[in-house]
Design an enzyme around this catalytic site. Structure first.
Site, PDB file in Angstrom:
ATOM      1  N   HIS A 117      -7.072 -11.257   9.861  1.00  0.00           N
ATOM      2  CA  HIS A 117      -7.852 -10.435  10.767  1.00  0.00           C
ATOM      3  C   HIS A 117      -9.219 -11.074  10.948  1.00  0.00           C
ATOM      4  CE1 HIS A 117      -9.692  -6.924  12.607  1.00  0.00           C
ATOM      5  NE2 HIS A 117      -8.466  -6.517  12.834  1.00  0.00           N
ATOM      6  N   ASP A 153      -0.584  -4.239  11.873  1.00  0.00           N
ATOM      7  CA  ASP A 153       0.704  -4.482  12.533  1.00  0.00           C
ATOM      8  C   ASP A 153       1.833  -4.817  11.567  1.00  0.00           C
ATOM      9  OD1 ASP A 153      -0.187  -4.126  15.181  1.00  0.00           O
ATOM     10  OD2 ASP A 153      -1.207  -6.053  15.073  1.00  0.00           O
TER      11      ASP A 153
HETATM   12  N1  CMC Z   1      -0.784 -17.132   9.239  1.00  0.00           N
HETATM   13  C1  CMC Z   1      -1.135 -18.382   8.818  1.00  0.00           C
HETATM   14  N2  CMC Z   1      -2.388 -18.858   8.889  1.00  0.00           N
HETATM   15  C2  CMC Z   1      -3.338 -18.065   9.412  1.00  0.00           C
HETATM   16  C3  CMC Z   1      -3.037 -16.765   9.843  1.00  0.00           C
HETATM   17  C4  CMC Z   1      -1.704 -16.296   9.749  1.00  0.00           C
HETATM   18  N3  CMC Z   1      -1.377 -15.070  10.162  1.00  0.00           N
HETATM   19  N4  CMC Z   1      -4.170 -16.180  10.337  1.00  0.00           N
HETATM   20  C5  CMC Z   1      -5.135 -17.092  10.191  1.00  0.00           C
HETATM   21  N5  CMC Z   1      -4.636 -18.235   9.623  1.00  0.00           N
HETATM   22  C6  CMC Z   1      -5.406 -19.434   9.223  1.00  0.00           C
HETATM   23  C7  CMC Z   1      -5.755 -20.300  10.426  1.00  0.00           C
HETATM   24  O1  CMC Z   1      -4.747 -21.259  10.687  1.00  0.00           O
HETATM   25  C8  CMC Z   1      -7.052 -20.895   9.986  1.00  0.00           C
HETATM   26  O2  CMC Z   1      -6.762 -21.916   9.077  1.00  0.00           O
HETATM   27  P1  CMC Z   1      -7.753 -23.209   8.949  1.00  0.00           P
HETATM   28  O3  CMC Z   1      -9.054 -22.669   8.448  1.00  0.00           O
HETATM   29  O4  CMC Z   1      -7.056 -24.116   8.001  1.00  0.00           O
HETATM   30  O5  CMC Z   1      -7.874 -23.779  10.341  1.00  0.00           O
HETATM   31  C9  CMC Z   1      -7.728 -19.768   9.200  1.00  0.00           C
HETATM   32  O6  CMC Z   1      -6.646 -18.974   8.704  1.00  0.00           O
HETATM   33  C10 CMC Z   1      -8.648 -18.884  10.056  1.00  0.00           C
HETATM   34  O7  CMC Z   1      -7.891 -18.442  11.173  1.00  0.00           O
HETATM   35  P2  CMC Z   1      -8.494 -18.157  12.620  1.00  0.00           P
HETATM   36  O8  CMC Z   1      -7.410 -18.225  13.626  1.00  0.00           O
HETATM   37  O9  CMC Z   1      -9.687 -19.036  12.844  1.00  0.00           O
HETATM   38  O10 CMC Z   1      -9.017 -16.673  12.426  1.00  0.00           O
HETATM   39  P3  CMC Z   1      -9.355 -15.676  13.582  1.00  0.00           P
HETATM   40  O11 CMC Z   1     -10.334 -14.729  13.020  1.00  0.00           O
HETATM   41  O12 CMC Z   1      -9.731 -16.406  14.825  1.00  0.00           O
HETATM   42  O13 CMC Z   1      -7.963 -14.958  13.886  1.00  0.00           O
HETATM   43  C11 CMC Z   1      -6.140 -13.474  13.882  1.00  0.00           C
HETATM   44  C12 CMC Z   1      -7.614 -13.690  13.485  1.00  0.00           C
HETATM   45  C13 CMC Z   1      -5.795 -12.022  13.685  1.00  0.00           C
HETATM   46  C14 CMC Z   1      -5.964 -13.800  15.394  1.00  0.00           C
HETATM   47  C15 CMC Z   1      -5.242 -14.399  13.030  1.00  0.00           C
HETATM   48  O14 CMC Z   1      -5.389 -14.074  11.660  1.00  0.00           O
HETATM   49  C16 CMC Z   1      -3.774 -14.334  13.442  1.00  0.00           C
HETATM   50  O15 CMC Z   1      -3.368 -15.036  14.350  1.00  0.00           O
HETATM   51  N6  CMC Z   1      -2.961 -13.464  12.767  1.00  0.00           N
HETATM   52  C17 CMC Z   1      -1.579 -13.277  13.152  1.00  0.00           C
HETATM   53  C18 CMC Z   1      -1.514 -12.377  14.373  1.00  0.00           C
HETATM   54  C19 CMC Z   1      -1.780 -10.926  14.010  1.00  0.00           C
HETATM   55  O16 CMC Z   1      -1.228 -10.391  13.059  1.00  0.00           O
HETATM   56  N7  CMC Z   1      -2.602 -10.283  14.860  1.00  0.00           N
HETATM   57  C20 CMC Z   1      -2.921  -8.858  14.693  1.00  0.00           C
HETATM   58  C21 CMC Z   1      -4.367  -8.648  14.322  1.00  0.00           C
HETATM   59  S1  CMC Z   1      -4.664  -6.970  13.732  1.00  0.00           S
HETATM   60  C22 CMC Z   1      -4.386  -5.941  15.073  1.00  0.00           C
HETATM   61  C23 CMC Z   1      -5.330  -6.158  16.186  1.00  0.00           C
HETATM   62  O17 CMC Z   1      -6.538  -6.041  16.018  1.00  0.00           O
HETATM   63  O18 CMC Z   1      -4.849  -6.387  17.274  1.00  0.00           O
END
Ligand code: CMC
Length: 438
Positions: A316, A373
């Site tokens: 998140h 989720d």
């Molecule tokens: N699985 C594997 N790796 C992950 C995941 C995941 N679910 N989420 C983040 N990472 C890794 C990412 O690859 C990155 O690694 P590195 O530092 O080595 O490059 C690090 O963690 C930080 O990730 P980010 O994408 O920069 O983080 P963000 O804050 O931009 O993204 C997120 C947040 C929710 C989009 C992401 O965690 C994600 O894609 N999660 C899966 C999708 C999901 O479950 N979304 C629902 C969010 S909650 C409901 C809502 O608010 O809609």
């Protein structure tokens, strides 16, 4: 950047930025929970510089009194009330009122708002023809967004909110009719006859009735199932400046009407990194269940950069701890399955993935925990809601939050049209070349 201390606060009240030979000093704004942000609104006019913050992870777009999140400690509060306190008594409509109007409703206010919802549950008959215009294969989120915008066309007097009375009526219309739109979408996509709302039923019961009854067979929802749905909606009701809410505020900042702004919110929610993640979670669990992959293999793939795979329902932008909503939904999921006497192999897979991820260094280092989720889809699946309707359910839940934010911005005399800047990286000073010379 330097800071200067002030008065009784133990934190500096200003921050200074030095660039080239110029130093500018800006106020630090402090929220009621002690969050601090530098007000850089004069930065560009003072220095010619802008800030760059892709994904806005360090940018406060507004000051808001609706929802508070402490992502490090896993705290979520609606208008100051901890989310855990909503697990017992309150219903979704009471929480919607709290979010929108800033305090819990009195019994008179609650009765009046409920009466408005009941009076507004029906859709204009002409909207049935609009539903017919969609192919049965249309994604439900596309239908929902289009129908919310269409709804506005039937209430043009509400495009301009002149007073609180009109606003309350507009909010009630949206909150009531989104449920009918969701049910009619399900019926359209599945080729089933539309079931009209029943004024005797409460919010969640009425939704389940419109989705699952037949003209010759009225379905009465089990109270525990109805309560589970109620809690799902409450837990999704607001989450401060998330992608869809920011979209609603962005659209609303141009003074676009409430219906158009919320229709845009539905589109933003649709994406797999936001509300659409609840669909992706089920697809991931299904993939593992069908045997092509094991939980261990999936975790390995999610850890590989460039694999295009993520552990859906994990991670998140704000929570760097367990999402408190995920904890509550996990326990509801167990209860619903027990009540329905179901054993879902996908729940076993979810538990396994969670167990593996929580002790894996990759997830620990990045502070990736289950989010809202991860378990919500399993509950909806047990209730009989098909996967392609999951994000629609999220939208019903999130609507009060969108309405509350739209109102907060609408009522703010200092609100401005949202118009970010950019750093241009394209070609410089090229010339037009006529077609025959290219
Ligand atoms: N699985 C594997 N790796 C992950 C995941 C995941 N679910 N989420 C983040 N990472 C890794 C990412 O690859 C990155 O690694 P590195 O530092 O080595 O490059 C690090 O963690 C930080 O990730 P980010 O994408 O920069 O983080 P963000 O804050 O931009 O993204 C997120 C947040 C929710 C989009 C992401 O965690 C994600 O894609 N999660 C899966 C999708 C999901 O479950 N979304 C629902 C969010 S909650 C409901 C809502 O608010 O809609």
């Amino acid at each position: 950047m330097e800071t200067s201390k002030s008065g009784s606060s133990s934190f500096p009240a200003t921050a200074s930025i030095t660039y080239a030979d110029k130093t500018v000093t800006y106020p630090v704004i402090t929220g009621t929970e002690g969050e601090r942000g530098i007000d850089i609104s004069r930065l560009r006019s003072d220095t010619g510089l802008i800030t760059v913050d892709q994904g806005y992870g360090n940018t406060g777009s507004c000051q808001s009194a609706i929802t508070y999140i402490d992502g490090d400690q896993g705290i979520l509060r609606y208008r100051g009330i901890p989310i855990e306190e909503f697990a017992g008594n309150p219903d979704f409509i009471e929480v919607a009122w709290l979010l929108i109007f800033g305090r819990l409703p009195t019994s008179t206010e609650s009765t009046r708002f409920r009466a408005r919802l009941t009076a507004n549950a029906h859709l204009h008959e002409a909207m049935k023809h609009t539903f017919e215009g969609f192919p049965a294969s249309a994604p439900p989120m596309a239908i929902m967004s289009a129908m919310i915008n269409t709804l506005g066309c039937f209430h043009p007097e509400m495009y301009l909110i002149k007073d609180e009375e009109i606003f309350e009526e507009a909010a009630a219309r949206l909150i009531s009719k989104i449920r009918t739109i969701a049910a009619f979408t399900y019926r359209r996509v599945n080729g089933l006859p539309y079931i009209y709302p029943n004024p005797k039923l409460r919010y969640c019961d009425n939704l389940l009735h419109m989705m699952f009854s037949m003209p010759y067979d009225q379905r009465v929802a089990d109270p525990e199932i109805s309560l589970a749905m109620n809690l799902i909606f409450i837990l999704h009701a607001d989450h401060e400046q998330n992608c869809s809410t920011s979209t609603v505020r962005m659209v609303g900042s141009s003074k676009a009407n409430l219906f158009a702004s919320c229709a845009a919110g539905v589109c933003a929610l649709w994406g797999p990194l936001h509300g659409g993640a609840n669909v992706e979670v089920l697809e991931m669990l299904g993939q593992i269940h069908q045997g092509g992959l094991t939980a261990e293999k999936y975790i390995e793939m999610a850890k590989q950069k460039g694999s295009g795979t993520r552990l859906m329902g994990f991670g998140h932008r704000v929570y760097k701890n367990y999402d408190p909503r995920a904890k509550m939904l996990q326990s509801v999921c167990e209860k619903v399955l027990k009540k329905l006497n179901l054993r879902d192999p996908l729940l076993d897979i979810a538990r396994k993935l969670e167990e593996l991820a929580l002790k894996d260094q990759y997830f620990i280092e990045r502070k990736l925990y289950p989010n809202v989720d991860f378990y919500s889809g399993l509950i909806m699946r047990a209730i009989g809601i098909p996967t392609n309707m999951f994000t629609v359910m999220f939208a019903i839940g999130r609507l009060p939050g969108w309405v509350a934010h739209w109102k907060e911005q609408h009522d703010d005399a200092n609100s401005k049209i949202a118009r970010p800047r950019q750093i241009y990286t394209g070609p410089v000073n090229k010339h037009y070349v006529p077609m025959d010379s290219r």
